[in-house]
Design a protein around this motif. Structure first.
Motif: not given
Lengths: 810, 313
Positions: B76-82, B263-267
């Motif tokens: 989740l942090e990969y996908m932008g969770l802070r 989109v985040e998942l695809n990256s």
């Protein structure tokens, strides 16, 4: 029990409400602040790809740059699907200021069309020595010569961010076990053949009897295969790109060498269908030599347990080996409004700090000599020991050059890489002859004529608009002449007031784009430039659709085969499952969810999952099939002495879905993938079943009808509108099947692979539009498919009149 | 229509769930067999998300030696969770001292888009579908065919024209292209609603008419409540389509803070393939969780036989 269930439901509802409130608050505050933000400063947009670590690097560099340059704001656009994103931005006349450009594709055609900014004046302004800090071969890779359509000389259109040459990775443990000397100083392909034969003879990995050993792996992506040809002194083209030399003796020698190793002695591993990734086999210590490959595997291989190193790629007929230069640059858009600031940013991104970060990432070699040759990049004791080899290879390396018409790589991939070197259905010599003739045919195509007139957008748009207007006015006039009773008129008004919403949406968002794509089908347009660059070809694209074309014919056959399989199988299964789910037994809610869950898996996860399942040797599907066959039919054949026609007992084996058996099994495999998501279709049928009045069943029951009769005479007629809906939708969807095939194709050999048995209609269309830059032809393909589906649908509507029962029809 | 059929005990027994133990066993074994078949691949997803990078390469290993629960937070942090400090302390992960509630722009965007689209799409498709099913007016069948036809042109060729349109409207890099077009109904759902509305006996409509209700009131008060099962299904479908849509956000959105979960998942899909499959699987599992919850919650509406009671005339 009931109270607990209700409590859980309320917890979920409360949780959901909190999330929704939080989300709206978050987005609203952001949008408001964005709106209020002053846009006085310069805003630069840069587009790039890469994994999250690369994103982090770019973010870090941008932060540093913005700190040093107040007033400039940089917006990083990251796209996993880079080509699509870049093309839509370019076509709309809104390109990003700077973007990645790979030297071997896109770069040539973009330079040629004047979409990239000439960077020579900017580089000159930095001082004489500025460009000399980069490897000259890399700088030359981004100089484009419009006369020869090759790189090497001419204006500079990009600053390299990193590169790799290719080498062979060797497993030192296997070399030692087989008694083969490690060829640090170069070797010939004959020596290679000898080495792989000795390593293959080991049988299994020492101390790991379950892991078979493969002598070597040679990958066959288009440019890797081309560099393989170079190492034999051959090439695909001798002079310009009109006359290929694929059938040149040295070129054929190189291809035949690979063919023989794969099919004659079996010393070079050949994955026909989906198999364990070749480099994963190397990681598990089962491969003696893998290559030619680039630098990008080094970070992964640093984690393996055996000893390994890199050695030069073998060569034959020529004194020294050759490597391709694989490199990516930052280019600036010719349309950029802030070229000076963008250049400034590029020098920072490709400067020592950015390069040091790239070096740390380790996937490629920094393009700045000082960084690439520094201690930190080739630290003592760090694998591979022979790391400087990557830079030494640059001496004799060549840029990867393809004709601007990307179809050449398609012909090579289809004929050579797939039909010959992967499936052995033709020899390299036969494949070469077919590549040559298909290329010659393409060059004769009138659609590629550079002297075509520009597209008369204005005239055509106006005439199309007038036609639509006339049709509408006629319809309204005809309607007014016809007298209606008072009630009918009211009903008509009410009807349109309900349906009007859709009409408004259609006029606003759908009609325009559809009309534009229809007009585009009359053009030759590459979709990398603005619409004004389109040239008018009349019905030329449609003529091409209906003239003999192998890819087109194949795509029609494959799509029909898939549709014929998929529509009945998925619908019958969905009805069956819905009937099952309609049973009133305890815990049915849990079962419904279990059956539905697979259909929510989507995207990359779905792909990763199915690649694992369809794996030929280790996937669970083939393991299950093999087990079942070995415990059912095969012993039976043995018992009954049924032969296979060659005097041996018949033994059935699991299919090689996307490999040697792909002609008949590729489409069924996709049907299996689709059926896994049966839950989604099941839900609709279930709702249909639930709306069948119970009184009808009761009446039928009283008449003595059993369950089967009731199914046939009550249930199915009552849900026939739903069946009708599902079948029509399934047909429309099957004809347009794309995503699964696209992804599986990628998995069976990378973007370059073209498995003809997976070349579905829309996949072919996508290739034409986004890989071969024939947007006009792709649009024509789309409209032909449109007409076909429409005709079929109308036929179904007409034919189903007596079969579909509407309770509320009048 | 017909009179209520006299319920004899035999009919009642035949139609209700009560049945012999043998048939019950058969039913359960069928149900379990299918469920196992469908869930085996899913099991691999779940165990994969708990493996280490090394373990996931080994296809014959089904279960991780020690479950890597940290994969979920890391992905989740990969996908932008802070995470703010208190949450990071509780769940693991990197603390961000300047925050006091978690920041996760991708999730917020996805929720906003999905919620609005869901409501708009269900309502508009129901209205339009009802119009096609209930009223006779000239141009109805041709309009209906045109509507179906819009689904027959592969989106790959209209993608660039649509982008041009949104650029003309100045909607690029806003959430509007992901929301507004769906306020006008979606052919798939319109068709579905039409089919179900056409299945409602005509007498019901006439009865409402005689009571003096206007067409719109009949729709809101009589017809819409009758189609709860369809609404539930369209809601599930609409939720899934929007939640998982990858292409539209990729094309129409630019800024990083505007990205959606898909989109985040695809990256995770990098230049050289998926590098961290276990993180991808963990992220996918969390991302698909809302779809499962929504289904579980909504299924009572389309299996509730009460909803069909209005049809028993």
């Amino acid at each position: 029990m009931h109270a607990v269930g209700r409590f859980i439901r309320w917890v979920f509802i409360a949780l959901g409400a909190v999330l929704v409130v939080w989300a709206f608050a978050d987005v609203l505050t952001r949008e408001v602040s964005r709106f209020a933000e002053d846009t006085a400063g310069t805003r630069l947009r840069i587009l790039f790809w890469g994994d999250n670590r690369e994103r982090a690097i770019i973010d870090e560099l941008i932060a540093a740059y913005e700190e040093a340059n107040p007033g400039v704001e940089v917006e990083p656009l990251h796209a996993a699907d880079f080509d699509t994103k870049l093309k839509t931005m370019l076509a709309s006349g809104d390109p990003p200021d700077a973007f990645y450009m790979p030297a071997e594709r896109l770069f040539g055609s973009m330079s040629e069309q004047g979409l990239l900014l000439d960077l020579d004046p900017y580089a000159a302004a930095e001082g004489d020595a500025w460009l000399d800090r980069f490897y000259p071969q890399l700088i030359d890779s981004f100089r484009w010569n419009e006369e020869t359509h090759r790189s090497g000389a001419g204006p500079l259109y990009g600053i390299p961010k990193g590169f790799t040459t290719t080498v062979c990775y060797v497993n030192l443990d296997l070399f030692e076990a087989a008694g083969v000397p490690v060829p640090y100083d170069g070797w010939t392909w004959d020596e290679y053949a000898d080495a792989v034969a000795k390593i293959q003879a080991l049988g299994t990995v020492p101390d790991r009897p379950t892991r078979p050993v493969y002598g070597g792996v040679i990958q066959t992506w288009d440019w890797v295969l081309m560099s393989h040809v170079w190492t034999f002194g051959g090439d695909y083209f001798a002079g310009d790109f009109t006359d290929p030399t694929v059938d040149d003796p040295r070129t054929l020698e190189a291809l035949q060498f690979l063919y023989d190793r794969r099919f004659e002695d079996g010393t070079v591993y050949n994955a026909t269908g989906i198999a364990q990734a070749e480099d994963e086999l190397f990681r598990l210590g089962q491969v003696g030599i893998i290559g030619a490959m680039g630098r990008w595997k080094v970070p992964t291989y640093r984690q393996v347990e055996f000893r390994w190193d890199v050695v030069p790629t073998p060569h034959q007929n020529i004194p020294e080996t050759v490597s391709p230069i694989v490199t990516v640059c930052w280019s600036i858009s010719a349309e950029s409004e802030h070229p000076d600031e963008t250049w400034e940013l590029l020098t920072f991104l490709c400067g020592p700090r950015g390069q040091a970060l790239i070096a740390e990432l380790g996937l490629e070699i920094p393009s700045l000599r000082a960084v690439a040759e520094s201690e930190s990049f080739h630290a003592e004791g760090m694998q591979p020991a022979n790391s400087p080899l990557f830079i030494e290879m640059l001496e004799t390396a060549r840029p990867i050059q393809w004709p601007l018409q990307q179809e050449f790589t398609r012909f090579l991939n289809e004929e050579m890489q797939n039909q010959s070197l992967r499936l052995a259905e033709q020899t390299p010599a036969q494949a070469a002859a077919r590549v040559e003739s298909r290329w010659a045919n393409l060059l004769e195509s009138p659609l590629k004529d550079p002297d075509l007139p520009p597209m008369p957008w204005r005239t055509l748009t106006i005439s199309l608009g007038v036609l639509v207007l006339i049709a509408l006015i006629t319809a309204v006039l005809l309607a007014r002449r016809q007298k209606l009773g008072r009630i009918d008129a009211t009903e008509e008004r009410t009807g349109w007031s309900f349906v009007g919403l859709w009409v408004a949406g259609f006029l606003l968002f759908t009609l325009g784009p559809m009309a534009l794509s229809l007009l585009l089908s009359l053009t030759s347009w590459e979709a990398t430039g603005p619409l004004s660059a389109a040239r008018y070809v009349g019905i030329g694209n449609y003529e091409r659709v209906f003239s003999p074309d192998e890819s087109f014919d194949k795509s029609v056959r494959v799509t029909l085969y898939y549709t014929l399989l998929a529509v009945p199988i998925t619908q019958i299964l969905a009805i069956a499952v819905a009937l099952l789910m309609n049973l009133s037994v305890r815990g049915i809610g849990i079962f419904r969810t279990a059956y539905f869950v697979p259909s929510v898996v989507s995207g990359v996860a779905l792909v990763t999952l199915w690649i694992t399942i369809f794996d030929n040797t280790r996937g669970i599907l083939n393991a299950a099939i093999t087990w079942t066959l070995d415990h059912s039919l095969n012993p039976l054949f043995d018992l009954l002495n049924i032969g296979n026609g060659a005097g041996e007992t018949l033994v059935l084996t699991a299919p090689d879905w996307f490999g040697t058996d792909s002609r008949w099994f590729a489409s069924p495999a996709l049907v299996i993938m689709t059926t896994w998501g049966v839950g989604a279709a099941m839900v609709i049928y279930l709702a249909g079943l639930k709306s069948v009045p119970r009184s009808l069943h009761e009446a039928a029951c009283l008449d003595g009808a059993g369950p089967l009769r009731r199914l046939w005479n009550v249930t199915l007629p009552m849900i026939s509108p739903i069946i009708f809906f599902q079948v029509v939708m399934a047909i429309i969807a099957s004809f347009q099947i794309f995503t699964q095939a696209f992804v599986i194709r990628g998995a069976t050999g990378g973007i370059g692979n073209t498995n003809p048995d997976l070349l579905f209609y829309v996949l072919n269309l996508y290739d034409e539009a986004f890989r071969f830059h024939n947007m006009g032809y792709a649009s024509a393909l789309a409209w032909v498919l449109f007409a076909a589906i429409l005709a079929l649908t109308l036929l179904i509507f007409k034919g189903s009149k007596g079969l579909v029962h509407y309770e509320g029809l009048r | 229509m017909s009179d209520h059929a006299p319920n004899t005990r035999a009919v009642e027994a035949e139609l209700s769930g009560r049945t012999t133990p043998a048939r019950l066993a058969l039913r359960y074994s069928l149900l379990i067999f299918g469920a196992v078949l469908l869930l085996i691949p899913f099991l691999w997803l779940v165990t994969g998300s708990l493996k280490t990078d090394q373990e996931i390469s080994n296809l014959s290993q089904w279960f991780p030696e020690t479950p890597q629960w940290g994969n979920f937070i890391e992905s989740l942090e990969y996908m932008g969770l802070r995470l703010p400090e208190w949450a990071a302390n509780a769940l693991g992960g990197t603390p961000h001292p300047d925050l006091w509630i978690p920041r996760f722009p991708a999730l917020a965007n996805t929720i906003v888009v999905t919620t609005i689209v869901l409501v708009l799409q269900v309502l508009s498709s129901a209205i339009i579908g009802y119009g096609f099913a209930r009223f006779r007016f000239r141009g109805r069948s041709i309009t209906f065919m045109v509507m179906l036809a819009t689904m027959m042109l592969p989106y790959q060729v209209s993608m660039i024209p649509v982008f041009l349109l949104f650029r003309q409207l100045g909607w690029i890099d806003t959430l509007l292209p992901l929301i507004v077009p769906f306020a006008f109904g979606q052919p798939f759902f319109i068709f579905m609603f039409r089919q179900f509305f056409m299945q409602i006996p005509h007498d019901l409509h006439e009865a409402a008419k005689i009571d003096g209700a206007s067409a719109w009131r009949t729709f809101w008060q009589v017809m819409l409540p009758l189609t709860k099962p369809v609404i539930a299904i369209v809601a599930i479908y609409s939720f899934m389509f929007t939640w998982n849509d990858f292409l539209a956000p990729l094309i129409y959105l630019n800024s990083p803070e505007q990205r959606t979960l898909a989109v985040e998942l695809n990256s995770f899909n990098g230049q050289y393939g998926v590098e961290h499959r276990e993180l991808l699987l963990a992220a996918s599992l969390i991302t698909m969780l809302p779809c499962v919850v929504i289904f579980f919650a909504a299924q009572r509406y389309f299996v509730d036989s009460g909803a069909a009671s209005g049809l028993k005339t």
